[in-house]
Scaffold this motif. Sequence first.
Motif, PDB file in Angstrom:
ATOM      1  N   UNK A  99       1.208  -0.739  -0.049  1.00 11.87           N
ATOM      2  CA  UNK A  99      -0.146  -0.075   0.136  1.00 11.87           C
ATOM      3  C   UNK A  99       0.737   1.758  -0.131  1.00 11.87           C
ATOM      4  N   UNK A 100       1.755   1.197   0.887  1.00 12.98           N
ATOM      5  CA  UNK A 100       2.495   1.930   0.500  1.00 12.98           C
ATOM      6  C   UNK A 100       3.450   2.727  -0.544  1.00 12.98           C
ATOM      7  N   UNK A 113       1.726   9.958  -5.417  1.00 13.11           N
ATOM      8  CA  UNK A 113       2.240  10.525  -5.628  1.00 13.11           C
ATOM      9  C   UNK A 113       3.772  10.725  -6.113  1.00 13.11           C
ATOM     10  N   UNK A 114       4.946  10.361  -6.354  1.00  9.62           N
ATOM     11  CA  UNK A 114       5.645  10.992  -6.878  1.00  9.62           C
ATOM     12  C   UNK A 114       6.894  11.052  -5.812  1.00  9.62           C
ATOM     13  N   UNK A 115       6.611  10.414  -4.302  1.00  7.65           N
ATOM     14  CA  UNK A 115       7.172  11.123  -3.581  1.00  7.65           C
ATOM     15  C   UNK A 115       7.471  10.169  -2.524  1.00  7.65           C
ATOM     16  N   UNK A 116       7.926   9.368  -1.805  1.00 10.76           N
ATOM     17  CA  UNK A 116       8.392   8.643  -0.580  1.00 10.76           C
ATOM     18  C   UNK A 116       6.772   8.666   0.475  1.00 10.76           C
ATOM     19  N   UNK A 167       3.919   4.676   6.390  1.00  2.00           N
ATOM     20  CA  UNK A 167       2.227   4.100   6.714  1.00  2.00           C
ATOM     21  C   UNK A 167       1.186   5.050   6.904  1.00  2.00           C
ATOM     22  N   UNK A 168       1.473   5.837   7.716  1.00  2.00           N
ATOM     23  CA  UNK A 168       0.480   6.642   8.453  1.00  2.00           C
ATOM     24  C   UNK A 168      -0.268   7.370   7.366  1.00  2.00           C
ATOM     25  N   UNK A 169       0.546   8.271   6.390  1.00  2.00           N
ATOM     26  CA  UNK A 169      -0.063   9.074   5.810  1.00  2.00           C
ATOM     27  C   UNK A 169      -0.354   8.628   4.409  1.00  2.00           C
ATOM     28  N   UNK A 174       7.663  -2.842 -14.120  1.00  2.00           N
ATOM     29  CA  UNK A 174       6.609  -2.468 -13.864  1.00  2.00           C
ATOM     30  C   UNK A 174       7.229  -1.129 -12.514  1.00  2.00           C
ATOM     31  N   UNK A 175       8.091  -1.649 -12.220  1.00  2.00           N
ATOM     32  CA  UNK A 175       8.597  -1.319 -10.586  1.00  2.00           C
ATOM     33  C   UNK A 175       9.451   0.073 -10.512  1.00  2.00           C
ATOM     34  N   UNK A 176       9.036   1.237 -10.455  1.00  2.00           N
ATOM     35  CA  UNK A 176       9.842   2.226  -9.917  1.00  2.00           C
ATOM     36  C   UNK A 176      10.091   2.767  -8.406  1.00  2.00           C
ATOM     37  N   UNK A 177      11.460   3.117  -8.617  1.00  2.00           N
ATOM     38  CA  UNK A 177      11.771   3.810  -7.206  1.00  2.00           C
ATOM     39  C   UNK A 177      11.482   4.450  -7.249  1.00  2.00           C
ATOM     40  N   UNK A 178      10.441   5.352  -6.190  1.00  2.00           N
ATOM     41  CA  UNK A 178      10.334   7.024  -5.602  1.00  2.00           C
ATOM     42  C   UNK A 178      10.915   7.355  -4.490  1.00  2.00           C
ATOM     43  N   UNK A 179      12.316   6.942  -4.193  1.00  2.00           N
ATOM     44  CA  UNK A 179      12.634   7.010  -3.132  1.00  2.00           C
ATOM     45  C   UNK A 179      13.993   8.070  -3.373  1.00  2.00           C
TER      46      UNK A 179
END
Length: 129
Positions: free
Chosen positions: A74-75, A82-85, A88-90, A124-129
Motif C-alpha cells: 500500500x505504501x 504521489x511521486x514521493x515516499x 505508512x500513516x500517511x 513496472x516497479x519504479x523506485x520513488x525514493x
Amino acid sequence: MLNDQMISGRTKASAIQEAAQNLVSVGVVAAQDLEGTNLDHKEAYTKVHGLGAVTWEYFCMLLGTPGVKADTWIVAAVSRALGRQVSPQEARQIVIGAAEALETNPTELDHALWTYERSRTVEDVVDVS
C-alpha cells in the motif's frame, strides 16, 4: 497453517495465543465483541511482542471493520501515485480519503491497491525514493 512461522523472534502461534488471552482479559470473547476504536482492545493486542498497529488494523479489517492495512504494498502504491515516499500513516490516511471521495469502502480500495501492486512485474516497479 502457522506451524513454526516466526514473527519478531517467536512463533506466530505463540503471539496469537498471547493476544487472544489479552483480549479475553478485556472482555473480548467473540468477534462481535471487538471494537477497532477501543483503546483497551488495541492495547491488549499491540502489547504483544511482534504485533503492532498494522497487524491490528488488518485484524480488525478481517473482522469487518473498514480500514487500510498500510503495509509495504500500500505504501508503494501511494508513494508511486504521489511521486514521493510516504509513511505508512500517511498512506493509510490518503487511501481512506480516496475511498471517501470515491464513495467506497476503504477496505475494498485497500484490497484493490494491494492486488494491483502485487501483480506488477519487475519492469513496472519504479523506485520513488
